[in-house]
Design an enzyme around this catalytic site. Structure first.
Site, mmCIF file in Angstrom:
data_model
loop_
_atom_site.group_PDB
_atom_site.id
_atom_site.type_symbol
_atom_site.label_atom_id
_atom_site.label_comp_id
_atom_site.label_asym_id
_atom_site.label_seq_id
_atom_site.Cartn_x
_atom_site.Cartn_y
_atom_site.Cartn_z
ATOM 1 N N HIS A 1 10.850 -7.612 -0.720
ATOM 2 C CA HIS A 1 9.972 -7.294 -1.850
ATOM 3 C C HIS A 1 10.545 -6.211 -2.769
ATOM 4 O O HIS A 1 9.807 -5.593 -3.532
ATOM 5 C CB HIS A 1 8.582 -6.884 -1.327
ATOM 6 C CG HIS A 1 7.863 -8.002 -0.638
ATOM 7 N ND1 HIS A 1 6.739 -7.829 0.142
ATOM 8 C CD2 HIS A 1 8.117 -9.342 -0.619
ATOM 9 C CE1 HIS A 1 6.334 -9.010 0.612
ATOM 10 N NE2 HIS A 1 7.162 -9.934 0.178
ATOM 11 N N CYS B 1 15.741 -3.803 -15.913
ATOM 12 C CA CYS B 1 15.386 -4.112 -17.292
ATOM 13 C C CYS B 1 14.678 -5.461 -17.339
ATOM 14 O O CYS B 1 15.066 -6.396 -16.638
ATOM 15 C CB CYS B 1 16.655 -4.147 -18.148
ATOM 16 S SG CYS B 1 16.290 -4.535 -19.876
ATOM 17 N N ARG C 1 2.859 6.033 -6.349
ATOM 18 C CA ARG C 1 3.313 5.687 -4.991
ATOM 19 C C ARG C 1 4.628 6.392 -4.658
ATOM 20 O O ARG C 1 4.844 6.835 -3.535
ATOM 21 C CB ARG C 1 3.445 4.167 -4.848
ATOM 22 C CG ARG C 1 2.075 3.495 -4.792
ATOM 23 C CD ARG C 1 2.176 1.990 -4.808
ATOM 24 N NE ARG C 1 2.921 1.465 -3.679
ATOM 25 C CZ ARG C 1 3.349 0.201 -3.599
ATOM 26 N NH1 ARG C 1 3.108 -0.641 -4.576
ATOM 27 N NH2 ARG C 1 4.015 -0.212 -2.548
ATOM 28 N N GLY D 1 4.027 -4.374 12.449
ATOM 29 C CA GLY D 1 3.280 -3.681 11.402
ATOM 30 C C GLY D 1 3.045 -4.470 10.137
ATOM 31 O O GLY D 1 3.040 -3.901 9.052
ATOM 32 N N THR D 2 2.831 -5.775 10.294
ATOM 33 C CA THR D 2 2.471 -6.555 9.097
ATOM 34 C C THR D 2 1.222 -7.372 9.394
ATOM 35 O O THR D 2 1.059 -7.893 10.494
ATOM 36 C CB THR D 2 3.624 -7.474 8.630
ATOM 37 O OG1 THR D 2 3.140 -8.303 7.558
ATOM 38 C CG2 THR D 2 4.193 -8.344 9.727
#
Ligand code: APR
Length: 237
Positions: A114, A122, A65, A184-185
């Site tokens: 997100h 880590c 991606r 746009g969701t």
């Protein structure tokens, strides 16, 4: 709508994958299809369970991606939203996108619900890394230079909690805003999709920009069926 836009002081915008679609970033859902990677639905490969079972495969998907994103530029929707931050007294841009295109278009203080695909963290000590700076080969599984444990993408996977504070900050602004855009969701993933509901319940005027209807369309005061890159610059004229 023009009048509301011209007079609003407190504005909140929630964006999703559709805002990057015109840059050429594939959405996850929409148009009756959903993304698949090596035969796996995206919500399986991007899941907490997959991280436990097969970290290298998760890295491979995220490296792929990032590779797609390397050749991609912000579009007129990202650029319009970057201009809006200086237009309103109080402007909050909340995104579910991990692609970093809002920031590349000049948006500051983006609330990333997100995470960000250009960062790793880590799994043991929580050190964070900018993958652009690390410049390592895309195929390896990264390890932490602090403690030697494996790194993971610094994104929220299915089955995981949102980063501490991000949703709370967004929800506070949703409660305070007068004008709320949802752009746009597919509005299927919570808690992000709950923000326009919070704004609406608190009295904000809500506007959806999306070529397709979503579960939030009925709640919104105004639904504009169209592409974000074509619609958003029109508000400014
Ligand atoms: N302009 C505006 N909206 C568009 C455009 C466009 N040019 N093109 C497509 N869309 C809309 C689609 O109609 C669809 O409703 O964008 C939406 C994309 O929906 P999803 O792919 O489901 O993306 P999103 O809502 O951001 O997904 C939420 O799910 O997979 C997880 O974590 C991932 O953040 C993501 C979350």
């Amino acid at each position: 709508m023009r009048k509301r836009f011209a007079e609003a002081r407190r504005v909140l915008v929630l964006t999703g994958a559709g805002v990057s679609a015109e840059s050429g970033v594939p959405t996850f859902r929409g148009g009756g299809q959903s993304a698949v990677w090596k035969g796996m639905p995206f919500d399986k490969i991007s899941s907490a369970g997959m991280l436990e079972r097969n970290l290298p495969e998760v890295w491979e998907w995220f490296n792929y991606r990032r590779g797609v994103l390397e050749t991609i530029e912000p579009n007129p929707a990202h650029r319009a939203l970057a201009r809006w931050q200086d237009r309103f007294e109080d402007f909050t841009l909340v995104t579910q996108n991990v692609d970093g295109l809002h920031q590349r278009a000049g948006s500051r203080s983006v609330v990333e619900l997100h995470g960000n695909i250009w960062r790793a963290r880590c799994r043991a000590c929580r050190a964070k890394y900018d993958l652009r700076e690390r410049g390592e080969s895309a195929s390896r599984t990264y390890t932490c230079t602090e403690c030697g444990n494996y790194l993971r993408p610094d994104v929220v996977l299915f089955g995981e909690m949102l980063p501490v504070g991000a949703f709370e900050r967004a929800a506070l602004k949703a409660r305070e805003c007068e004008l709320c855009f949802v752009i746009g969701t597919s509005a299927l993933v919570y808690p992000a999709a709950g923000l326009p509901e919070i704004a609406s319940a608190a009295g904000a005027y809500t506007v959806e920009v999306n070529p397709e209807p979503t579960p939030l369309s009925d709640l919104c005061d105004e639904v504009i069926n169209g592409k974000a890159g074509e619609i958003l610059p029109l508000f400014e004229s």
